[in-house]
Every structure is written in structure tokens, then in C-alpha cells.
Write a protein that holds these residues in place. Structure first.
Motif, PDB file in Angstrom:
ATOM      1  N   PHE A  40      -5.257  -2.112   4.199  1.00 47.98           N
ATOM      2  CA  PHE A  40      -3.821  -2.198   4.454  1.00 47.98           C
ATOM      3  C   PHE A  40      -3.385  -1.088   5.396  1.00 47.98           C
ATOM      4  O   PHE A  40      -4.171  -0.214   5.771  1.00 47.98           O
TER       5      PHE A  40
ATOM      6  N   ARG B  75       4.186  -3.075   5.128  1.00 47.64           N
ATOM      7  CA  ARG B  75       2.827  -3.023   4.583  1.00 47.64           C
ATOM      8  C   ARG B  75       1.968  -4.202   5.069  1.00 47.64           C
ATOM      9  O   ARG B  75       1.929  -5.250   4.441  1.00 47.64           O
TER      10      ARG B  75
ATOM     11  N   SER C 283       9.357  -3.440   2.302  1.00 48.28           N
ATOM     12  CA  SER C 283       9.952  -2.916   1.081  1.00 48.28           C
ATOM     13  C   SER C 283      10.963  -1.822   1.439  1.00 48.28           C
ATOM     14  O   SER C 283      10.589  -0.766   1.940  1.00 48.28           O
TER      15      SER C 283
ATOM     16  N   THR D  57      -1.399  -6.121   5.270  1.00 47.98           N
ATOM     17  CA  THR D  57      -2.517  -6.189   4.312  1.00 47.98           C
ATOM     18  C   THR D  57      -3.490  -7.279   4.757  1.00 47.98           C
ATOM     19  O   THR D  57      -3.058  -8.362   5.130  1.00 47.98           O
TER      20      THR D  57
ATOM     21  N   ILE E 173       4.304  -7.449   4.424  1.00 45.03           N
ATOM     22  CA  ILE E 173       5.503  -7.485   3.581  1.00 45.03           C
ATOM     23  C   ILE E 173       6.328  -6.226   3.853  1.00 45.03           C
ATOM     24  O   ILE E 173       5.816  -5.242   4.399  1.00 45.03           O
TER      25      ILE E 173
END
Lengths: 403, 403
Positions: free
Chosen positions: B85, B159, B184, B161, B182
């Protein structure tokens, strides 16, 4: 036990009495035994249960049709490799009962892996009870011959897996998990030798090893003594390079000062058989120093030899006369020590042992004598006795456990 | 390129022009900035694409509503930890443009992680183009103040991954993968200090470190220089124990003979600021010897200092007079060296640096002077300049890249 609103809450342990079995409406059939490479096919059903402290602990276990697992992209197992597993085999006994080999050792090792990763603990005997039920459910997936009888070397490979499922990018332990067990009907680990290769019947092709110390499989203070998913992928690049160069497996070394310490062979424990001056044989494997996986086959071989030095005599080929006694030792091994023994002509055989491969002879690279059968007489004798016990032809201290 | 029926087949690279965007019919709203601990919330959408050589290579990329990922239980990422990641942050510039900090460095590091795990390669600039589109789509998820302006220290954590998805228990590389990104929304990495704690405004609580050498984070020949999922979970048990004892993070050491070599602080690179005899300051961090993560913040701090020893002068608090020059060094560090410097009263500050925490002061355990602000003047000056560049208040060599 958890604390909630100031009250201690007892969390649910795995409860086999709550098992729910849902059978697939579309059962598959076992592929032909000629097309059973390791770990490709899966059986009809899987065992699955999950742990969530917010939901009270372990869920009711379920045996259900084999299916995908759906997870949040943030899940701990994707982001931080909180995954561990076990490898077990269900064999068919001569009376067609499914047998597991020392499964309580796999359960104890899984518990130890789970603890190393700070995953939620579980009751090992409850899980074993459920695994036996799964194997019984999947009984028809144990490969057999046309008469429905056991087929030596074939088995249903059983893969318990626990993955962390906490949905958070915070770098820390997962307090949620899924525990699942899948089954894969498997033939012999190493591909069969074709008649065109002109080998004697029963020939087992020796593994060609590349010694590697630039990449290191395990190290003191690391995780090599646990069966964690993360111990394997760092070896894939090296394994690919080895295969490109014509090798089968890696002999994993670790530099310590000027020495290269021998750890493992691919995913197997390393064994060397040495000729003693008195004609008997020393069987040596590295000790469990934290860098070595505590293999069930490894432990079983050591225990069998320790129980009786003459145990393997009857399994030696008749050409060996008088039949030697075997003595087992757990001793750190270095490449320079192996080289020294080699130049003293002491090395009889080198082999790897593990659940998947059982006993696999090592050929070329580390120069050991060549044997017409591929496998040497010592490894062959050990392999025969282990398989006799695993497949239920020989009873030994309750190691083969019926399902 | 793959070979199929004897013909070379060109496999599809990631193609941003094929991006399909499906917007969620039920968009969520950004949680209050007072409830934004690191890595808990996710934004509305994710970027996802998959690689399968049998299906021609990389799939058309998709930005779609955030959703679970459904995988075969045999998947390589579950069984063998083929996951890696990146950590990036999208900040809001003073003109409210989303900015990524040196994102090409994250792309290069992801490519290097992917290669280390033998996962399928990808075009780094194509992925970066897609990530910019994702950030633009998720722009409203970058936290801001009531006037809609940038809020220092707050950002949208991004992120990327990649996980191996080959369905096989065979121990080997995964030729299939899913790549997803994603977002966050996140507040400052370390929790804010409450007024009741009676600290000065802007106080940053120093991290309390437990030195650990029994468990080892990384080792020569291992994977510590790559951002692999598997580098993190082996530390969770130790981290839990440290927290139970009242520590915040681990100072990861590695024994080499009689020495304990300093590697990293939790998931941050380790920096020490030393007073020189001439009144200037040496900033020292361990070199990239294969056990150290090549951090983007780490590299940026070294480059900033190397570009001009007086760069940080204006950021020093006025109490420091004359303002010292900074000099950067990559030098192996041992505990005995730190102890020696400590008894010579040379250690001004110790701090950890990383994308999530930016610059975090280290307090107690390794005895360093205490500062009223929690963070010392050197770390504070470095933190200020890095944040000024990341948040677009200061332009520096194109490091902050608009989306």
C-alpha cells in the motif's frame, strides 16, 4: 471477557453445538486423480465463523457452500497482513475412514500464530471438533482408486485460515476476525515422472536447490517460527528467479558473521542424513531457534527416530546390509559444516519434510550422492513409515485421528 | 507481454482514458472535524481496477461507490500476504485546490513494493492520473473550517492498495491482482491536548517510546525497505504490550553483535538533532540500508536541509539567537552512540517523521530535554516548513501537485 458499561461481559467461545450445516444444491464431483495438482481445486463446502467483540464474541459456526468472502477495503488483512493458516491432510484409512494426522498439533500452532498476530484467541478443541465435521461432510472429496479404496499419496488437503477484519487504517491489532477452513483434493506434491523419462518405478525426482542468503526468510526476533501468511510472499521473487535459472526450490540461509546458517528448504524443514563411523546414521535438523517453522512432520520424524533407532530397519531396501540404526539430532547447521561433511564423504542424503510434500529428496547443487530411485534409502524409509501411519496402515500412539 | 498459442500477446496497461465514474446515489457528509481520528471514516467513492493476464491485462479503471471487495477464500492476499500500500495526503491549498505532496514518489515506491512481492506491474503515471481524478471527485471530503477554508493539519488521507487475488494454495507469486484506492478524511495524527491538561497553546504531546530488540521490525535481506502490509502486523503484539506499559510507540532496534542499531519509531523514520560545538545543529537519520522505509517526508526533510542550511532559520522561535544552521546526515545510529551523545548533553531533540504524523516529537525513555511546547524548536521548524509546502502556502520545486 470484555468490559461494557463497567460490567464484565463474557464473550462467546466457539461452540460446536451451534453448528449450522447448509448443503450445496449443486454438488460438484472430484476431478480425475490425474489432474490434481496441489491446491487448485476446492471441495463443495467450507467451515466459517467470525469473531466480533461488539457482537458478543465468536459467531455460531457454519458449514456452507464454498463461496467468496466479502470484506471492507480497509480490512486489517488487506492493509496489514493479519493472516495465518494451517496445512493438514485428511487421508482415507484402509477401512475408508477419513484420518487427520496429529491435528491437535496444527490447532496448537494456529493458536500460537493467532497470538503472535494479536488476533482474537479461540478454543482449539472446539475448532478441531468442527474441522472433523467438515472433513466428514467432504469425505467424498478424498481421492480414491476405482474400487473406492485409499490411494497412497493422495489426500484432501485441509486449510484452516484466520484473517483480521477490523475496518480501520490505524496501524494496530485487529479485534475482529474471520476463521474459515477450506478443503482441496490433492495428489502427490511433486509432479509424477513420465515413463518417457526412463526412470525406475517409484522414482521420486530430487529437488534442485538454489542457496540464497541475499533475501532472508526468517531471522532471530522475527516470525519464522509461526505459520503466518507474511512469511511466504517475501520468498516469491526469489523463487521465481530460482525457477528461471532451472532450480525447484530455495535453500534459505541466514548470514551470521562469516557463516551461512541453514534454515529451511522452500516451505519444508531441512534434514541431512550422515554416515557415522560405526555404520549407523545421524539424522540432523536445525533446532527450533525462532527462525524455523515447528513442522508436524519434522517433530514426528524426530519422535519416531528417538523412540527406537531400529524402527526404520524393516523399511530399508534389502541392499543395505546390515541395516543401520538411526539417531536424531537438533543441531544448528552451516554451509561450511555441510561442505566439510561433504568432502569427508559423510553426507548420505539431504531431504525436506513438510505436510504437503511429506519427504522430498534434495539433489544437485548441494552435492549429495545420486540414487537410482531419486529418493535415497533413508528418506524413503522415513517417508514410508510416516505415510503408513498417516494413511492408517500402521497405528502409532493415536497420531492418525478418525473423523 | 504474454505468450499465448505461441503468439506474443500485448497485455493492457492501465488506461485512464477508459475511466468509468459511477456516482453514489446516497452521498454521505463529512463528519465533524472534532471526530476525525486517523483512518476510521471513508469517503463516498473508491478507485478500483484489476489485473488478470487471462482477461488481457489491466481492466478499465472505475471510480464507484465505496464497497466491499469479494474474494475467493484461496486468494493469495489471504493465504500468503501479497498486499502492499501507500499513504498519501490531499491537502486544501489557500485557493481551495486539492494538493498531493510529491505523489510521484509514492507511485515509484508502490511500483517497487509490487515488484518485491512479484505482483503484476503497472504504469505509475497512469495510476497517478487516476488518483488525481479520485481526489477531485472526493474534494468535499477534505476537512475545512466553517468558512470552507483549509484547516491546517487536516487532510484527506489517500490509501492506494494492491492485493494478490490468484485463487490457489500453491506457494508462489500471484499473477492476478486488484488495485484500489480509498480516501479517509483525517485530523491530526496525534490526539489533541485538552485544555484541562494545562499546556501552552500549540502544545504537541511528545511520544513516549519503548525500545524493543526482542522482536525485530526489519533485518538485512528482509522487506523493511518496502511498504508491504506484512511489515506491520508483526509489530502489533509488541505495540499492545508497550501501550499496556504506558508507552505510545516502539523504537525498533536490531542487535548487531553487541550493538543495538536504531531503525524506526513505530511507523515513522527516526531523526535526532545534535548540538554542534559551533552552535549549529546536525540532523541525523539512519541510511537506507534495506531495513529502513524510504519515507517521502524523510527524503523531503533531508533535501530541504541540504538545499540551504539557513532555510529553517525564520521558522525558529525568537528565543533562539543567533538562529542555528542545520546540516543533514544519513548515518547508522546505535543506542550506545545515543547514550554517549546524551551524556555529552549533545542531544537537542529526537523526532519521528512520516506521512501520517508529519513530525512527531519524542519524549521520555530516551532522555531528551523537555520543551514547553512538547515539540522542540528544531522539529517545530521542520514541521512548519513541511506543512507550509504540503498545504500550498509555500511553493517548493513543484512538490505540492494540484489535482
Amino acid at each position: 471477557m470484555a468490559i461494557e458499561n463497567g460490567h464484565a461481559v463474557v464473550l462467546q467461545e466457539i461452540d460446536p453445538s451451534k453448528l449450522k450445516i447448509t448443503r450445496t444444491p449443486t454438488p460438484s464431483t472430484l476431478p480425475s486423480t490425474t489432474s490434481l495438482p496441489f491446491g487448485i481445486h476446492h471441495s463443495d463446502h467450507m467451515l466459517i465463523l467470525s469473531y466480533d467483540p461488539q457482537a458478543g464474541g465468536w459467531s455460531a459456526p457454519e458449514i456452507k457452500p464454498y463461496a467468496n468472502i466479502s470484506l471492507d477495503p480497509m480490512s486489517s488483512c488487506f492493509q496489514y497482513a493479519t493472516s495465518c493458516f494451517e496445512g493438514m491432510k485428511a487421508y482415507l484409512s484402509p477401512t475408508s475412514q477419513p484420518l487427520l494426522f496429529r491435528p491437535e498439533m496444527n490447532m496448537a500452532r494456529l493458536a500460537s500464530s493467532v497470538s503472535r498476530l494479536s488476533l482474537p484467541p479461540f478454543d482449539t478443541s472446539a475448532l478441531l471438533e468442527l474441522i472433523k465435521k467438515l472433513v466428514k461432510t467432504e469425505e467424498k472429496w478424498i481421492p480414491r482408486d476405482e474400487q473406492g479404496k485409499a490411494l497412497t499419496g493422495y489426500s484432501l488437503y485441509v486449510r484452516p485460515t484466520m484473517i483480521g477484519t477490523k475496518s480501520s487504517l490505524g496501524v494496530g491489532a485487529s479485534d475482529k476476525a474471520i476463521l474459515y477452513v477450506i478443503c482441496s483434493p490433492s495428489g502427490p506434491f511433486f509432479p509424477p515422472v513420465l515413463p518417457s523419462e526412463g526412470k525406475v518405478p517409484g522414482y521420486i525426482k530430487p529437488v534442485k536447490l538454489l542457496t540464497v542468503s541475499e533475501h532472508v526468510r526468517a531471522w532471530p526476533g522475527g516470525t519464522g517460527a509461526h505459520k503466518l501468511a507474511l512469511n511466504y510472499s517475501p520468498g516469491f521473487l526469489t523463487q521465481k528467479e530460482a525457477e528461471r535459472k532451472g532450480y525447484d526450490q530455495i535453500l534459505w540461509l541466514r548470514r551470521e558473521g562469516r557463516e551461512e546458517v541453514v534454515m529451511e528448504v522452500g516451505a519444508m524443514n531441512f534434514f541431512v542424513a550422515l554416515k557415522r563411523d560405526d555404520g549407523d546414521i545421524d539424522i540432523i535438523t536445525p533446532p527450533l531457534d525462532g527462525t524455523i517453522l515447528p513442522g508436524v512432520t519434522r517433530a514426528s520424524i524426530l519422535q519416531l527416530i528417538q523412540s527406537d533407532p531400529t524402527l526404520f530397519s524393516s523399511s530399508f531396501s534389502s541392499t543395505t546390509n546390515p541395516t543401520p540404526k538411526l539417531y536424531a539430532h537438533e543441531t544448528p547447521l552451516t554451509m561450511s559444516q555441510l561442505d566439510a561433511w561433504h568432502s569427508q564423504h559423510k553426507i548420505l542424503e539431504i531431504f525436506g519434510v513438510g505436510t504437503a510434500a511429506i519427504v522430498a529428496p534434495v539433489g544437485a547443487t548441494i552435492v549429495v550422492p545420486e540414487y537410482e530411485q531419486g529418493i535415497g534409502p533413508v528418506a524413503a524409509a522415513i517417508r514410508k513409515i510416516i505415510l503408513d501411519i498417516q494413511e492408517g496402515r500402521v497405528e502409532w500412539e493415536g497420531w492418525a485421528v478418525g473423523c
